[in-house]
Each structure stands twice: as structure tokens, then as C-alpha cells.
Design an enzyme around this catalytic site. Structure first.
Site, PDB file in Angstrom:
ATOM      1  N   SER A   1     121.983  88.549  46.795  1.00  0.00           N
ATOM      2  CA  SER A   1     121.552  87.875  48.014  1.00  0.00           C
ATOM      3  C   SER A   1     121.405  88.925  49.122  1.00  0.00           C
ATOM      4  CB  SER A   1     122.538  86.767  48.382  1.00  0.00           C
ATOM      5  OG  SER A   1     121.970  85.883  49.317  1.00  0.00           O
TER       6      SER A   1
ATOM      7  N   ASP B   1     115.574  79.831  41.783  1.00  0.00           N
ATOM      8  CA  ASP B   1     116.054  80.292  43.076  1.00  0.00           C
ATOM      9  C   ASP B   1     114.951  80.095  44.105  1.00  0.00           C
ATOM     10  OD1 ASP B   1     117.185  81.482  45.254  1.00  0.00           O
ATOM     11  OD2 ASP B   1     117.432  83.461  44.347  1.00  0.00           O
TER      12      ASP B   1
ATOM     13  N   HIS C   1     120.058  80.541  42.661  1.00  0.00           N
ATOM     14  CA  HIS C   1     120.520  81.744  43.357  1.00  0.00           C
ATOM     15  C   HIS C   1     121.800  82.282  42.724  1.00  0.00           C
ATOM     16  CE1 HIS C   1     120.015  84.336  46.800  1.00  0.00           C
ATOM     17  NE2 HIS C   1     121.201  84.062  47.307  1.00  0.00           N
TER      18      HIS C   1
END
Length: 678
Positions: free
Chosen positions: A538, A620, A652
Site C-alpha cells: 500500500s 484491489d 488489497h
């Protein structure tokens, strides 16, 4: 300073008479996972849901367990555990004799009940279409249910939607969101309904209570029962909701609403004047007060969460923790309504705090560890807690004494060596004190290669908590000395420190990481300074792409998971636009492109040279998989050794057991290749 959670390590030590072997991902995927604790008001019984992994089916299965808290040394027992059925979300009746729960037996989820003494469970609801969650009224005569239905649905009865025989499969949209987290919008919303509860069950389809509101309550993707609350007399429901519309993808403005439980009137917005987020409505046991948290700044999802209090008789509102520079993460009242128990991060820990509702005075109640749930009872507060070295177990806080209640994974930890965690600090960017920790593999005698892990968020923390996805203990088990730094932007150090990353993604955080790695290798002579790999997901994945262009000669290899590669594309491809726009100054890309381009990794690809493993998930929608494909294309086009792992059924995060095992084998295999670790 050693950062060791004594209670967790005690159980591991008891179960580990001799050193035997290191922790592996095969171990971790089979650990039992406890969650959703509930306790009888008198403190006699504790019930929770527990997940066990079915590796062949590549999924977890949930059962209900109980523990008799009145008996010293009592052992956990299964309460409801039917094969191939998921039993979850337990709740006690007010008299402590009945446990309500959610079950998918027979297909759609429904609400069931079982006596705490055991026996045959009884199905209470019969409506069609399933549900996401429920909460029983304190009066025991109603059940609040939340479920996905078409906006404005008058009840839980699923609408009959007719499609033309020649209709295509295409989806059409006129406004954002078109997709969120990992799901394409299908026209439904999470809505609240109330059913009667009698001795014979909870019949019918219930009544809607959100008249005129369009939004999701609880919020999506992961809101739950913490976002709804009953009044003590069972006549009113308090809930958090962000009203939808064309601004939904730009707004963090959840509000607290009050609605009559019989659906006789439209809800009232209690926090209409605050344009920031309001959430976690929690009614006091005496029925006099409503607590929640409020963020002051609109469009900022990581603003300080201040504990608020409303007198339900007069409507007077007070900010209880306005002078406390910490962010309230959960809220629970003591049974006598004289204390509010909250969790809040503080310097790599997430303890329990007590807040005086009269004065707002705050006192810390626990020390080390990451508290994930707090359940007050007449005999003290039961809480769930984990650490860097052990997953959740249950504890009892009675006065100032903490007692361990469970050691759920003691047998599974038997024979596994436990690494050592040491916290350190240094002068980082702006000459601010920055904290980090180093995890030393068990039995280390010489130098070990470094796994330099960068957390996501970016308003997050590499704190003293367990992770099934990014586990420092697992990297130590593979022979790496793991180093993690809480750079500017991290949480638990005051709001100014968290705010410092705005418009600064590649600035102070990178400086902190550079100084932090140097501080760690200077302090710990067992770290091999010249043999390091960097990894992150991320925002941490963004930082991997940024390091490629800004610190290209430092690492033997990089692992980049779901990271931003091109800030321009990210600004138009992501779903929660408020996040990306806030982080780059508050404007859209087309209004201020320079703010996005200043820290854009794509602009520095010509400097890339470090071998990189790129990982992404096709589901995602936060940082879409196209970002990973673009990074891999850049690496391949420049002839840099690189590898791409695409998970077709993950978002994600990597959640499925087999995918998790594959992830660790790929990541460690890549790192071993370039560090020559064994």
C-alpha cells in the site's frame, strides 16, 4: 528497551520446553483465530467466535466457544460447532442465559439462539435474502438487523427485479462509487431493520428505520455492530451513516443519527454541524449519555478521533478528550456508567484507557500489547490482545490486575522458537524523535540479512501487534533481522506527527527510513548492513517504488505489494477520492497536478536498478492492479531483474490460506535469491 509482551510469551514458554524450530507460514495459516468476544453482564460467562482453517477447502470456518469465568483454571469449551456451518457474532441476552448468534446453516445467514448451558440451537428468523449483522435490544423484545437491500426498501423482503430476456450483462452508472474496495456497486445499500423478538422467535420481514436516507449503515467495506447502538429502553436506534450522492467518493462525513425503532418517523441527524467524521455511537448503561468519536476536518480519514458525549435528556454535547493528543479507536462503557473504556495507540502500543465522563480525565490501564476488543462486566473488563509475537488471546482486567484467560494456540506454538523484539529511537526528519524496532531471529550468533519493512496507511504504525499478512515473526523465522520504522505520518505519536506526511509522501518519510536503517545497523551488530531487502504494501508499496528512484543503491532487492506507481493514474483509478486528494493538498489532480507529480515514482524510472518482486490483486480497487502491471512493465522494459505475482481472487490484502502460503514462499524466495539467505 526490550518490547516483550510478558503474558503472551509466558504461555509460549510453557508450551516450548526446548528450542526446536523456527516459525513458518504453514504454522501461521493453521493458527486458531479468536474474535467477537461477548460476556454475560454478571461476568460469569465469556463467549467468542473462533476460526479454524480448512486448508483443503482454502478457507476458514467459524465456531462458538465458551469459558466459565467463575471457575479458576476453567478450560474453553465448544458451545456451537456444527461441521460445514459458520456460527459467528455471539451476543448475550440481558439475563446471561441465552446466546444469540449468526449462522449460515441452510444457505442464507439467519439469527439463531442457544442456551449458555448448551443444547440444540433454535432458528429465530425466517426472512429471505440473508443479513450482514444484528444487535439485540437491551429490553430483549427487538432485534436490529443490517442487510444489503435496494435503497428505500420498506422491509427485509427481497425485491423482485425483473430483467428482460434479451438484456445484456453490462452495468451502467451515473455517479461514483462504481466500485469500492473489492466489489462493483450493484445498486444495494446496507440498511437497518427492526424485528420483534418473542419466545417463539423473530418472525416477519421487519420494518425499515432509515426513511429518506440513502447510504450504508454500518459503513462499507468493514463497518459492523460498533457503528450502531440501542437506547436502554429499546425505543431508539443510534447509527452512523454517510449520506450518499455525487459527493460520496469525496466525503468522510459520517454522521450520528437517532431513529425510532418502530419506524414511525424519519431519523434525526445529531451531528449535522460537524463536517468531519462522527462514528462509534455508544449508549451508556444508565441510558443518560451517548458517546462517539468526532474528527474535525472534512475529507481527512486519519484526523484525531476525539471522544464526544451527548446528554440524551438535554442534548448538551461535550468534547471529553479535546486536550488529549491521542485518537480514540474503540468505545465501551463500564456497567455503572462511571467510566468510558477506550483504546488509543501510543508509541507502538494500543492499550486500554479509562476516561472520566465528568472531567474527561484519561488514565492508562494496560501497558504493552495491541488490544482489539474490550467487554466490560460486573467483575472487570474482558479484553482481546495480541503482540508482534503472538495472535489474540483473552485477558481480564480487574482493578489494576491483568489475568490471562486463554492460550488458544499454545499447542500450535509448541516447539517453535520465538524471536526477540527490541525498540529503539533516533533523531529523524525535522530533528523529531522517531521510533522503530528490530526483530532478532532466535539463536542468532552471527550477522543476518535485513528485511526492511515499511508499513502502509500511510497513517498507520509498525506497532506491537500480530499480523497474518505481514508478520515480523515469520521473517525472523526465515532467518532475517526485521527492521521497521514509524516514519512521519505514523499514528500513536500525536496528530501533528501523523499530519506531517501530507504533501510530503516522498520527503520526511524517506529521510526517516534512511536515518532509521542507519540507526538500527549501528545499534545492532547482528544486522548485516550490506545485505538488505526492502519490502512494503500500500503506502509501503508506494515507498518501494519511490526508493527505486531515490535510494537505488541501498538494497539487494525490493518487494512491492499493491503500491502506487503513477500518481496521475492513481488519482483517477482509485475509489475513495477523498484519501488521495487530501494527501496531495486537497485538490483534484487536474486542479493541482504539480502536487501529485512532485512525489510521483513514474517520473524517476530512469534511475531504477534494484531487482523487484511486484505483487498485486485483481480485486484491489483501492490501488488497482494496473499500477502493479505498470511497475512491472517499467522494470522489464529497463531490463531490471523482476517478477510479477498476480492474485486473481484477492483484494488489497491476501486473505486466502493457500494464497498466503504462496505469497510468503514467493517473497522469501525472492529475498533469499538476492541476499543468499539460507
Amino acid at each position: 528497551m526490550k518490547m516483550l509482551l510478558a503474558a503472551s510469551l509466558l504461555a509460549i514458554a510453557v508450551a516450548t520446553p526446548v528450542a526446536a524450530r523456527q516459525l513458518t507460514i504453514e504454522d501461521v495459516t493453521m493458527f486458531s483465530r479468536v474474535a467477537a468476544p461477548t460476556a454475560s453482564a454478571d461476568g460469569h460467562w465469556l463467549v467468542w467466535q473462533q476460526r479454524e482453517t480448512d486448508i483443503a477447502a482454502d478457507k476458514g470456518r467459524l465456531d462458538l466457544w465458551r469459558l466459565d469465568l467463575s471457575k479458576r483454571g476453567a478450560k474453553p469449551e465448544k458451545l456451537v460447532a456444527e461441521a460445514d456451518v459458520n456460527e459467528s457474532a455471539p451476543q448475550f441476552s440481558s439475563d446471561g442465559q441465552t446466546v444469540y448468534f449468526q449462522s449460515d446453516k441452510g444457505g442464507d445467514d439467519a439469527i439463531w439462539a442457544v442456551g449458555i448451558a448448551g443444547g440444540a440451537p433454535k432458528k429465530l428468523t425466517g426472512f429471505q435474502g440473508g443479513l450482514s449483522g444484528f444487535k439485540v435490544a437491551p429490553t430483549g423484545d427487538k432485534i436490529l438487523v443490517w442487510a444489503d437491500r435496494l435503497p428505500g426498501a420498506p422491509s427485509l423482503a427481497p425485491a423482485m427485479v425483473k430483467r428482460a430476456a434479451d438484456a445484456g450483462a453490462g452495468r451502467t452508472y451515473d455517479q461514483l462509487f462504481v466500485r469500492h474496495w473489492d466489489t462493483w456497486a450493484d445498486g444495494t445499500r446496507s440498511q437497518l431493520f427492526v424485528l420483534p423478538l418473542t419466545a417463539d422467535g423473530a418472525p416477519g420481514d421487519g420494518v425499515a428505520i432509515e426513511h429518506g436516507l440513502v447510504g450504508d449503515s454500518p459503513s462499507k467495506p468493514y463497518g459492523g455492530g460498533e457503528e450502531v447502538s440501542w437506547s436502554t429502553d429499546g425505543k431508539t436506534v443510534y447509527f452512523a451513516l454517510r449520506e450518499a450522492g455525487r459527493i460520496e467518493s469525496l466525503s468522510t462525513n459520517l454522521d450520528i443519527f437517532a431513529a425510532p425503532a418502530d419506524g414511525s418517523a424519519a431519523p434525526t441527524n445529531l451531528t449535522v454541524d460537524n463536517k468531519g467524521m462522527d462514528n462509534l455511537p455508544t449508549v451508556s448503561p444508565d441510558g443518560r449519555s451517548l458517546a462517539w468519536f468526532a474528527m474535525a476536518r472534512a475529507g481527512y480519514e486519519a484526523d484525531r478521533q476525539v471522544l464526544m458525549l451527548r446528554d440524551l435528556a438535554t442534548g448538551k454535547v461535550r468534547a471529553l478528550t479535546a486536550g488529549w493528543d491521542r485518537s480514540v479507536g474503540s468505545i465501551a462503557w463500564s456497567p455503572d456508567s462511571k467510566r468510558i473504556l477506550v483504546t488509543a495507540e501510543d508509541t507502538q502500543e494500543n492499550p486500554i484507557w479509562s476516561v472520566d465522563p465528568a472531567s474527561g480525565k484519561v488514565a492508562r490501564l494496560t501497558t504493552e500489547g495491541n488490544v482489539t476488543a474490550v467487554v466490560p462486566t460486573a467483575k472487570g473488563a474482558v479484553f482481546a490482545m495480541n503482540s508482534l509475537l503472538a495472535p489474540d488471546d483473552f485477558y481480564l482486567l480487574a482493578g489494576k490486575k491483568v489475568s490471562r484467560l486463554t492460550s488458544v494456540n499454545a499447542d500450535k506454538f509448541a516447539g517453535i522458537d520465538v524471536p526477540t523484539v527490541t525498540r529503539f529511537s533516533f533523531a529523524g526528519a525535522n530533528n523529531d524523535t522517531v521510533w522503530g524496532y528490530a526483530v532478532k531471529p532466535y539463536g542468532t550468533t552471527g550477522k543476518v540479512p535485513i528485511a526492511f519493512m515499511v508499513h502502509g496507511g500511510p497513517q498507520g504504525s509498525s506497532n506491537n501487534s500480530w499480523s497474518y499478512r505481514w508478520s515480523p515473526a515469520l521473517f525472523a523465522g526465515a532467518g532475517y533481522g526485521l527492521v521497521a520504522i514509524d516514519f512521519h505520518g505514523s499514528t500513536g505519536y500525536g496528530q501533528a506527527f501523523s499530519d506531517a506526511i501530507r504533501n510530503n509522501w516522498g520527503g520526511w518519510p524517506l529521510e526517516d527510513l534512511q536515518k532509521g536503517l542507519k540507526a538500527a545497523t549501528t545499534k545492532f551488530d547482528w544486522l548485516d548492513e550490506n545485505n538488505a531487502c526492502a519490502l512494503g504494501a500500500s503506502y509501503g508499496g508506494y515507498m518501494m517504488n519511490w526508493i527505486e528512484g531515490q535510494w537505488p543503491d541501498r538494497f539487494k532487492c525490493i518487494v512491492q505489494h499493491d503500491g502506487v506507481f503513477d500518481a496521475r493514474a492513481m488519482a483517477y483509478e482509485t475509489e475513495e477520492l477523498w484519501f488521495d486528494e487530501w494527501e496531495h493538498g486537497g485538490k483534484a489532480y487536474y486542479e493541482d497536478p504539480a502536487a501529485f507529480e512532485k512525489w510521483n515514482p513514474v517520473n524517476f524510472v530512469t534511475a531504477w536498478k534494484t531487482p523487484m518482486l511486484v505483487i498485486t490483486g485483481e480485486h484491489d480497487f483501492r490501488i488497482p492492479y494496473t499500477q502493479g502491471l505498470a511497475a512491472f512493465t517499467a522494470l522489464q522494459r529497463r531490463g531490471i531483474p523482476s517478477r510479477l505475482l498476480v492474485n486473481p481472487n484477492e483484494n488489497h490484502w491476501v486473505l486466502k490460506p493457500k494464497n498466503s502460503r504462496q505469497w510468503y514462499h514467493e517473497v522469501l524466495g525472492w529475498m533469499n535469491k538476492w541476499t543468499a539467505a539460507k
